[in-house]
Scaffold this motif. Structure first.
Motif, PDB file in Angstrom:
ATOM      1  N   ARG A  32      -2.073   8.205   2.786  1.00 27.14           N
ATOM      2  CA  ARG A  32      -2.526   7.674   1.310  1.00 27.14           C
ATOM      3  C   ARG A  32      -1.255   7.725   0.620  1.00 27.14           C
ATOM      4  NH1 ARG A  32      -7.103  11.411   2.670  1.00 27.14           N
ATOM      5  NH2 ARG A  32      -8.743   9.617   3.485  1.00 27.14           N
ATOM      6  N   ALA A  33      -0.414   8.693   0.821  1.00 32.51           N
ATOM      7  CA  ALA A  33       0.900   8.727   0.303  1.00 32.51           C
ATOM      8  C   ALA A  33       1.702   7.562   0.635  1.00 32.51           C
ATOM      9  CB  ALA A  33       1.570   9.992   0.467  1.00 32.51           C
ATOM     10  N   TYR A  92       2.125   8.511 -11.251  1.00 33.68           N
ATOM     11  CA  TYR A  92       0.944   9.092 -10.633  1.00 33.68           C
ATOM     12  C   TYR A  92       0.177   8.124  -9.901  1.00 33.68           C
ATOM     13  CZ  TYR A  92       1.889  13.104 -13.581  1.00 33.68           C
ATOM     14  OH  TYR A  92       2.655  14.465 -14.170  1.00 33.68           O
ATOM     15  N   TYR A  93      -0.596   8.553  -8.847  1.00 37.46           N
ATOM     16  CA  TYR A  93      -1.233   7.684  -7.918  1.00 37.46           C
ATOM     17  C   TYR A  93      -2.786   8.259  -7.642  1.00 37.46           C
ATOM     18  CZ  TYR A  93      -0.285  10.077  -3.667  1.00 37.46           C
ATOM     19  OH  TYR A  93      -0.164  10.718  -2.568  1.00 37.46           O
ATOM     20  N   SER A  94      -3.628   7.675  -7.550  1.00 36.54           N
ATOM     21  CA  SER A  94      -4.862   8.018  -6.410  1.00 36.54           C
ATOM     22  C   SER A  94      -5.225   6.923  -5.427  1.00 36.54           C
ATOM     23  CB  SER A  94      -5.987   8.595  -7.339  1.00 36.54           C
ATOM     24  OG  SER A  94      -6.496   7.559  -8.182  1.00 36.54           O
ATOM     25  N   ASP A 239       0.875  12.659  -6.570  1.00 33.33           N
ATOM     26  CA  ASP A 239      -0.726  12.577  -6.302  1.00 33.33           C
ATOM     27  C   ASP A 239      -1.291  13.055  -7.355  1.00 33.33           C
ATOM     28  OD1 ASP A 239      -3.113  12.673  -5.205  1.00 33.33           O
ATOM     29  OD2 ASP A 239      -2.468  13.598  -3.212  1.00 33.33           O
TER      30      ASP A 239
END
Length: 346
Positions: A32-33, A92-94, A239
């Motif tokens: 996912r990263a 930031y991410y999700s 994350d």
């Protein structure tokens, strides 16, 4: 037991000998990263250095929520201007997943939403705006980008890259999502832009740099702009669900005043010389809301498949069943709380 590579080689040779097609090896799904890094935007940030609240342009730099070493949202206005404080570039991410699509949410944070006008405009401590990307899982390693929805204050704007198979749905598409090459990797990335001062976010060039500005490129390192006019600054992704990170702090009253809304006050000079300073006036992704649209508060991040189905017409449809959704364990509570949470005007 025979070595698996030997067995595979024998099988391929046998298929070839009788003229049958050899199946292509399955493409391993990226982490996912890696997926978030692959599609992270090249981000244009307009910069204004006018007035004391601009901090010489530093008030428009993107950074971490805890850039000052703590998760206290009520001291960020002050500490953004403190000597020696780092405003190294982060976002930031999700990631949420279904069998048909990946949905990647990005948050760009500023310690100040500010203005240099004495009348009719307000400012406030903390500012969180961003976007969601919908990526179709077509069998390739990183999929194919189909659409984006961006957050500009309390409105959402939808975009599609050229050639996308998607089209307008309940909401009209607002423009084309352009892609560009990065000097720091081999990929084409979507291009986004934010205003100076208020930091609304749209696809570039619907917003664009006007004079001074910074071009941020996704990376695994965090650089600090050399000035307010730096056209190559790398930003590092964080994350949202990292241990001890932003989601883990969601019930921290020093950081969040209520569901998905950053805590912020009028201390440290916010509002001085301007029309007013707002209190608790910025949102994290699970608090983003376009009140005129059908999807509920925060669902751009917590239920992006629902939002995509509302915003776009999608040939073949899409799955609404998540195979991974880190918000899901509290989705019911989030949705219930969102119905009663105060609407934040950014």
């Amino acid at each position: 037991m025979r070595n698996r590579s030997v067995v595979a080689a024998v099988a391929v040779a046998a298929l070839t000998a009788v003229g049958l097609a050899v199946p292509a090896p399955a493409v391993a799904a990226p982490s996912r990263a890696d997926l978030a890094l692959r599609w992270a935007p090249i981000h244009h940030q307009d910069v204004d250095a006018t007035g004391s609240h601009a901090l010489g342009g530093r008030a428009d730099y993107i950074t971490r929520v805890d850039f000052d070493g703590d998760f206290n949202g009520r001291n960020n206005w002050d500490r953004a201007g403190a000597s020696g404080t780092s405003l190294a570039a982060h976002a930031y991410y999700s990631v949420a997943e279904t069998s048909t699509h990946w949905y990647i949410t990005y948050l760009f944070f500023h310690p100040r939403d500010w203005t240099d006008h004495p009348f009719f405009e307000t400012e406030h401590e903390n500012d969180g705006e961003g976007l969601m990307l919908a990526v179709e899982r077509d069998g390739s390693e990183y999929g194919v980008l189909r659409a984006a929805v961006t957050v500009a204050h309390t409105n959402f704007y939808s975009y599609m890259p050229a050639g996308s198979s998607w089209s307008s749905g309940r909401e009209n598409v607002d423009g084309t999502l352009n892609l560009a090459a990065s000097p720091h990797d081999s990929f084409q990335h979507p291009v986004t832009a934010q205003q100076a001062q208020g930091h609304g976010l749209k696809a570039h060039p619907q917003y664009a740099i006007n004079g001074d500005g910074i071009v941020y490129y996704p990376s695994t390192v965090a650089e600090t702009p050399s000035s307010g006019n730096d056209r190559d600054v790398r930003y590092q992704l964080v994350d949202i669900f990292a241990p001890g990170g932003l989601w883990a702090q969601r019930n921290n009253p020093d950081l969040f005043a209520h569901l998905g809304t950053f805590a912020g006050d009028a201390s440290g000079g916010c509002g001085v010389g301007t029309f007013a300073c707002g209190v608790n006036s910025a949102n994290a992704p699970w608090g983003w809301d376009d009140g005129d649209d059908l999807p509920g508060r925060g669902q751009i991040a917590t239920d992006p498949a629902k939002l995509s189905a509302e915003y776009f017409t999608i040939p073949g449809g899409l799955s609404r069943a998540y195979t991974y959704n880190p918000y899901a364990s509290e989705a019911a509570a989030l949705n219930a709380a969102a119905r009663t949470a105060p609407r934040v005007v950014d």
